[in-house]
Scaffold this motif. Structure first.
Motif, PDB file in Angstrom:
ATOM      1  N   ARG A 133      10.173  -0.899   1.321  1.00  0.00           N
ATOM      2  CA  ARG A 133       8.852  -1.117   2.058  1.00  0.00           C
ATOM      3  C   ARG A 133       8.242   0.806   1.736  1.00  0.00           C
ATOM      4  O   ARG A 133       7.335   0.880   1.119  1.00  0.00           O
ATOM      5  CB  ARG A 133       8.160  -1.585   2.945  1.00  0.00           C
ATOM      6  N   GLN A 134       9.459   1.891   2.128  1.00  0.00           N
ATOM      7  CA  GLN A 134       9.460   2.880   1.492  1.00  0.00           C
ATOM      8  C   GLN A 134       9.033   3.685   0.294  1.00  0.00           C
ATOM      9  O   GLN A 134       7.705   4.126  -0.543  1.00  0.00           O
ATOM     10  CB  GLN A 134      10.226   4.321   2.411  1.00  0.00           C
ATOM     11  N   TYR A 173       5.073   4.355  -3.753  1.00  0.00           N
ATOM     12  CA  TYR A 173       5.379   4.051  -5.741  1.00  0.00           C
ATOM     13  C   TYR A 173       2.996   3.864  -5.686  1.00  0.00           C
ATOM     14  O   TYR A 173       2.581   4.540  -6.349  1.00  0.00           O
ATOM     15  CB  TYR A 173       5.591   2.699  -6.232  1.00  0.00           C
ATOM     16  N   ALA A 174       2.842   3.220  -4.305  1.00  0.00           N
ATOM     17  CA  ALA A 174       1.557   3.173  -4.592  1.00  0.00           C
ATOM     18  C   ALA A 174       0.542   4.776  -3.979  1.00  0.00           C
ATOM     19  O   ALA A 174      -0.541   5.064  -5.007  1.00  0.00           O
ATOM     20  CB  ALA A 174       1.686   2.936  -3.207  1.00  0.00           C
ATOM     21  N   LYS A 175       1.496   5.647  -3.853  1.00  0.00           N
ATOM     22  CA  LYS A 175       0.814   6.988  -3.397  1.00  0.00           C
ATOM     23  C   LYS A 175       0.872   7.991  -4.722  1.00  0.00           C
ATOM     24  O   LYS A 175      -0.514   8.735  -5.328  1.00  0.00           O
ATOM     25  CB  LYS A 175       1.786   7.845  -2.591  1.00  0.00           C
TER      26      LYS A 175
END
Length: 126
Positions: free
Chosen positions: A57-58, A63-65
């Motif tokens: 999840r981290q 990656y989303a950031k």
């Protein structure tokens, strides 16, 4: 050596069936106990996969950031403002004739479509 069927119950066949049922029940109990032991041993395993999911999840959040955000639609808004300015400039220059012609054609089309809808209502289709 052939035995024909009698009038009363066959006690030997009943005893054989009873023995078979006892053996089946005993075997089912053994299998059930073995399965319960295997389930208990599986439940005692450490909970490492839960830690792995938090790590994944981290990674996903990081990656989303890093992904660039999509551009906003400010260009379309500026296009709309430019169109409004053009219309205002045309009205100021009194160059409205093409718009009136298109307005009249639209009104004629609207009347025709109203008549078509009325015809359908009379036929009870709509």
């Amino acid at each position: 050596n052939v035995k024909l069927g009698g009038l009363g119950p066959d006690y030997e066949a009943i005893k054989e069936k009873k023995e078979k049922l006892k053996q089946q029940k005993e075997y089912a109990k053994q299998i059930k106990e073995r399965n319960m032991k295997s389930i208990a041993s599986v439940q005692r395993l450490p909970t490492k996969p839960q830690v792995v999911t938090s790590v994944s999840r981290q990674k996903a959040l990081e990656y989303a950031k890093k992904i660039p955000r999509p551009k906003t639609f400010t260009t379309k808004q500026s296009d709309e403002k430019a169109k409004e300015e053009r219309v205002l400039s045309q009205t100021l220059n009194e160059d409205i004739l093409p718009q009136i012609a298109s307005l009249e054609t639209l009104q004629n089309r609207h009347r025709m479509e109203k008549q078509v809808v009325a015809a359908f209502k009379n036929l009870h289709i709509l």
